[in-house]
Design an enzyme around this catalytic site. Structure first.
Site, PDB file in Angstrom:
ATOM      1  N   ASP A   1      -3.130  -5.760   2.183  1.00 58.32           N
ATOM      2  CA  ASP A   1      -4.240  -6.665   2.506  1.00 58.32           C
ATOM      3  C   ASP A   1      -3.970  -8.103   2.086  1.00 58.32           C
ATOM      4  O   ASP A   1      -4.526  -9.030   2.651  1.00 58.32           O
ATOM      5  CB  ASP A   1      -5.515  -6.158   1.824  1.00 58.32           C
ATOM      6  CG  ASP A   1      -5.899  -4.802   2.373  1.00 58.32           C
ATOM      7  OD1 ASP A   1      -6.155  -4.714   3.587  1.00 58.32           O
ATOM      8  OD2 ASP A   1      -5.884  -3.804   1.613  1.00 58.32           O
TER       9      ASP A   1
ATOM     10  N   LYS B   1     -16.070   0.796  10.473  1.00 57.26           N
ATOM     11  CA  LYS B   1     -14.797   0.090  10.700  1.00 57.26           C
ATOM     12  C   LYS B   1     -14.487  -0.015  12.186  1.00 57.26           C
ATOM     13  O   LYS B   1     -13.995  -1.028  12.655  1.00 57.26           O
ATOM     14  CB  LYS B   1     -13.671   0.834   9.963  1.00 57.26           C
ATOM     15  CG  LYS B   1     -12.374   0.072   9.900  1.00 57.26           C
ATOM     16  CD  LYS B   1     -11.363   0.723   8.979  1.00 57.26           C
ATOM     17  CE  LYS B   1     -11.758   0.552   7.526  1.00 57.26           C
ATOM     18  NZ  LYS B   1     -10.768   1.106   6.608  1.00 57.26           N
TER      19      LYS B   1
ATOM     20  N   PHE C   1      -6.560   3.327  12.150  1.00 55.68           N
ATOM     21  CA  PHE C   1      -6.649   4.375  11.148  1.00 55.68           C
ATOM     22  C   PHE C   1      -7.559   3.914  10.017  1.00 55.68           C
ATOM     23  O   PHE C   1      -7.682   2.721   9.767  1.00 55.68           O
ATOM     24  CB  PHE C   1      -5.254   4.714  10.590  1.00 55.68           C
ATOM     25  CG  PHE C   1      -4.551   5.749  11.419  1.00 55.68           C
ATOM     26  CD1 PHE C   1      -4.136   5.450  12.702  1.00 55.68           C
ATOM     27  CD2 PHE C   1      -4.341   7.029  10.925  1.00 55.68           C
ATOM     28  CE1 PHE C   1      -3.516   6.396  13.491  1.00 55.68           C
ATOM     29  CE2 PHE C   1      -3.718   7.994  11.696  1.00 55.68           C
ATOM     30  CZ  PHE C   1      -3.304   7.676  12.987  1.00 55.68           C
TER      31      PHE C   1
ATOM     32  N   PRO D   1      -3.152 -11.261   7.846  1.00 58.35           N
ATOM     33  CA  PRO D   1      -3.850 -11.105   9.134  1.00 58.35           C
ATOM     34  C   PRO D   1      -4.180  -9.638   9.359  1.00 58.35           C
ATOM     35  O   PRO D   1      -3.391  -8.759   8.994  1.00 58.35           O
ATOM     36  CB  PRO D   1      -2.812 -11.590  10.152  1.00 58.35           C
ATOM     37  CG  PRO D   1      -1.492 -11.457   9.457  1.00 58.35           C
ATOM     38  CD  PRO D   1      -1.762 -11.668   7.994  1.00 58.35           C
TER      39      PRO D   1
ATOM     40  N   ILE E   1      -4.066  -7.047  11.754  1.00 59.61           N
ATOM     41  CA  ILE E   1      -3.348  -6.887  13.025  1.00 59.61           C
ATOM     42  C   ILE E   1      -4.192  -6.084  14.013  1.00 59.61           C
ATOM     43  O   ILE E   1      -4.322  -6.437  15.188  1.00 59.61           O
ATOM     44  CB  ILE E   1      -1.976  -6.217  12.776  1.00 59.61           C
ATOM     45  CG1 ILE E   1      -1.214  -7.021  11.713  1.00 59.61           C
ATOM     46  CG2 ILE E   1      -1.176  -6.129  14.061  1.00 59.61           C
ATOM     47  CD1 ILE E   1       0.012  -6.309  11.150  1.00 59.61           C
TER      48      ILE E   1
ATOM     49  N   ASN F   1       0.876  -1.174   0.000  1.00 58.57           N
ATOM     50  CA  ASN F   1       0.000   0.000   0.000  1.00 58.57           C
ATOM     51  C   ASN F   1       0.910   1.221   0.000  1.00 58.57           C
ATOM     52  O   ASN F   1       2.007   1.164   0.543  1.00 58.57           O
ATOM     53  CB  ASN F   1      -0.845   0.044   1.270  1.00 58.57           C
ATOM     54  CG  ASN F   1      -1.993  -0.946   1.240  1.00 58.57           C
ATOM     55  OD1 ASN F   1      -2.038  -1.827   0.398  1.00 58.57           O
ATOM     56  ND2 ASN F   1      -2.899  -0.791   2.178  1.00 58.57           N
TER      57      ASN F   1
ATOM     58  N   LYS G   1     -13.968  -3.717  13.583  1.00 56.91           N
ATOM     59  CA  LYS G   1     -12.644  -4.152  14.054  1.00 56.91           C
ATOM     60  C   LYS G   1     -12.585  -4.283  15.579  1.00 56.91           C
ATOM     61  O   LYS G   1     -11.706  -4.925  16.107  1.00 56.91           O
ATOM     62  CB  LYS G   1     -11.586  -3.152  13.602  1.00 56.91           C
ATOM     63  CG  LYS G   1     -11.520  -3.006  12.084  1.00 56.91           C
ATOM     64  CD  LYS G   1     -10.124  -3.158  11.588  1.00 56.91           C
ATOM     65  CE  LYS G   1     -10.066  -2.919  10.093  1.00 56.91           C
ATOM     66  NZ  LYS G   1      -8.783  -3.330   9.531  1.00 56.91           N
TER      67      LYS G   1
ATOM     68  N   LYS H   1      13.411 -14.862  -9.577  1.00 59.95           N
ATOM     69  CA  LYS H   1      12.639 -13.817 -10.263  1.00 59.95           C
ATOM     70  C   LYS H   1      11.772 -14.448 -11.360  1.00 59.95           C
ATOM     71  O   LYS H   1      12.271 -15.260 -12.149  1.00 59.95           O
ATOM     72  CB  LYS H   1      13.612 -12.803 -10.876  1.00 59.95           C
ATOM     73  CG  LYS H   1      12.921 -11.663 -11.560  1.00 59.95           C
ATOM     74  CD  LYS H   1      13.904 -10.698 -12.173  1.00 59.95           C
ATOM     75  CE  LYS H   1      13.181  -9.659 -12.997  1.00 59.95           C
ATOM     76  NZ  LYS H   1      14.082  -8.812 -13.753  1.00 59.95           N
TER      77      LYS H   1
HETATM   78  O1  C5P Z   1      -9.134  -2.425   6.873  1.00 58.72           O
HETATM   79  P1  C5P Z   1      -8.254  -1.232   6.694  1.00 58.72           P
HETATM   80  O2  C5P Z   1      -6.921  -1.576   6.085  1.00 58.72           O
HETATM   81  O3  C5P Z   1      -8.896  -0.076   5.994  1.00 58.72           O
HETATM   82  O4  C5P Z   1      -8.015  -0.735   8.194  1.00 58.72           O
HETATM   83  C1  C5P Z   1      -7.076   0.212   8.483  1.00 58.72           C
HETATM   84  C2  C5P Z   1      -6.597   0.011   9.881  1.00 58.72           C
HETATM   85  O5  C5P Z   1      -6.344  -1.357  10.148  1.00 58.72           O
HETATM   86  C3  C5P Z   1      -5.275   0.698  10.137  1.00 58.72           C
HETATM   87  O6  C5P Z   1      -5.248   1.077  11.499  1.00 58.72           O
HETATM   88  C4  C5P Z   1      -4.266  -0.385   9.828  1.00 58.72           C
HETATM   89  O7  C5P Z   1      -3.049  -0.157  10.516  1.00 58.72           O
HETATM   90  C5  C5P Z   1      -4.969  -1.609  10.345  1.00 58.72           C
HETATM   91  N1  C5P Z   1      -4.671  -2.841   9.617  1.00 58.72           N
HETATM   92  C6  C5P Z   1      -3.954  -3.843  10.256  1.00 58.72           C
HETATM   93  N2  C5P Z   1      -3.708  -5.007   9.613  1.00 58.72           N
HETATM   94  C7  C5P Z   1      -4.153  -5.213   8.354  1.00 58.72           C
HETATM   95  C8  C5P Z   1      -4.867  -4.198   7.688  1.00 58.72           C
HETATM   96  C9  C5P Z   1      -5.099  -3.020   8.355  1.00 58.72           C
HETATM   97  O8  C5P Z   1      -3.547  -3.656  11.391  1.00 58.72           O
HETATM   98  N3  C5P Z   1      -3.910  -6.361   7.747  1.00 58.72           N
END
Ligand code: C5P
Length: 397
Positions: free
Chosen positions: A276, A337, A323, A303, A305, A208, A341, A286
């Site tokens: 993601d 969200k 975030f 995962p 996190i 990202n 979450k 490669k």
């Molecule tokens: O689902 P999304 O990526 O939009 O969510 C953003 C929030 O989730 C952020 O705080 C990001 O650090 C956290 N996040 C995470 N692990 C992931 C994807 C997002 O901790 N695999």
């Protein structure tokens, strides 16, 4: 107590500036290092010679002093201190600080600094009580600026009331308190930042977009308030802040592992832009480009996190902040969200290309909590960080 601490001391133009000479003497007596900055108006009340003689360092006066710029730029000067102190902070300086002016060396340093700021206001009682000054005061507090004084009493102008600069001994105490133990002293806070890189093969990866600027600023602001910060960062563009424990990772799986190792914590801020997906099968070599044959990448979900920690039950940090970087329906998505979450707060922002936020220096965020949504004005990422750190400190108090 202050031995080895560096104070960037901005001397504004008020009669109380004479007390600042005593302040410098007391600070030097405690073996603090003082970098003095004298405004043009300040130099009407105290001379550069007396300031530099007491500080034992040259006085910085002019933004456009090219010799000094070559030796130490104003940005570096603003960040080289442990604390920035403004004494006396005149009504004019406070107004300029609140508005973000950078019209001379002092205001430029105050705008450029990422160091905590303590101001000692001094002005006529009417000027202090004026709604404009009180408004500026509130704004500055909101930006994380700490105040000492003003005290009430007889004023040099012959009036009586609040407006006298705090006494030098009180300012030294306030400085020591700021530097010794901030409101987050003894609190352990975990911060994730930057992107993660999910390898496709040894030369390609999925990621990202993220500079890591906001997460880094948050870690710095938390540390400045005395927190014991564990900073878990993917490969970011900006260097990690000083004074924090840095754990460097590449992938989401490594970030999760680092987070689990770093727990328990009093609070956790998940500012990382975690990828993601990852590629299920690692290609050791490669992948060769072949005309007409596109490689097929099988993806697996990484995962989450934030969700993992927010929903972990026993051992969950008392405050979990996520975030949400969105390009549309920012608040609705962030509100959903937060619930999905299971975190306490979501810092939501619009990262659509038109905003210039991604990779830029400013951010305009909404803080989504269980109580509702707060819209914060667009401001420097360092200020967003300080305000968030302040909120964390209040929540953990
Ligand atoms: O689902 P999304 O990526 O939009 O969510 C953003 C929030 O989730 C952020 O705080 C990001 O650090 C956290 N996040 C995470 N692990 C992931 C994807 C997002 O901790 N695999």
């Amino acid at each position: 107590m202050l031995a080895g601490k560096r104070i960037l001391l901005v001397i504004g133009g008020g009669i109380a500036a004479y007390k600042t000479l005593e302040l410098i003497r007391l600070l030097r007596g405690q073996r603090a290092e003082v970098s003095p900055v004298l405004t043009r108006a300040g130099a009407q009340f105290v001379t550069p010679l007396s300031v530099s003689a007491l500080a034992g360092e040259a006085v910085h006066e002019d933004l456009f002093d090219l010799t000094k710029e070559a030796e130490m730029g104003h940005i570096q000067l603003s960040r080289s201190a442990d604390l920035v102190v403004v004494a006396p902070a005149t009504a004019d300086l406070m107004a300029k600080m609140a508005q973000g002016h950078a019209s001379d060396l002092a205001t430029t340093l105050l705008l450029a600094t990422d160091t905590p700021v303590l101001i000692a206001p001094a002005m006529n009682v009417r000027m202090w009580q004026h709604p404009a000054t009180q408004r500026n005061c509130e704004w500055l507090k909101g930006d994380g600026v700490a105040l000492i004084g003003p005290n009430a009493g007889d004023m040099a102008c012959g009036e009586h009331g609040p407006g006298r600069m705090a006494e030098p001994e009180e300012i030294v105490e306030a400085i020591a308190a700021r530097l010794a133990a901030g409101p987050l002293a003894g609190k352990r806070v975990l911060v994730t930042s930057g992107p993660t890189h999910e390898p496709i093969d040894p030369v390609r990866y999925i990621a990202n977009r993220s500079s890591g600027a906001q997460g880094t600023a948050i870690a710095r602001a938390l540390a400045a308030l005395g927190a014991d910060v564990v900073f878990i960062t993917g490969p970011a563009d900006v260097p990690p802040p000083g004074g924090v424990e840095v754990v460097r990772v590449q992938t989401a799986a490594q970030m999760l592992e680092a987070v689990q190792t770093a727990l328990p914590a009093d609070a956790a801020v998940f500012a990382a832009a975690v990828a993601d997906w990852r590629v299920t099968t690692q290609n050791e070599a490669k992948i060769k480009k072949q005309a007409g044959a596109l490689p097929v990448l099988e993806l697996a979900e990484n995962p989450d996190i934030l969700a993992h920690v927010a929903q972990m039950g026993e051992g969950r940090p008392g405050l979990v902040v996520g975030f949400a970087a969105e390009t549309c329906d920012v608040i609705d998505n962030a509100t959903a969200k937060r619930v999905r979450k299971g975190c306490d707060w979501i810092v939501a922002n619009d990262v659509g290309p038109a905003t210039g936020i991604m990779g830029g220096t400013e951010n305009a965020v909404h803080l989504v909590t269980g109580e509702g949504v707060e819209d914060w004005p667009r401001m420097d990422k360092a200020l967003v960080a300080r305000r968030l750190a302040q909120r964390l400190a209040e929540a953990l108090a």
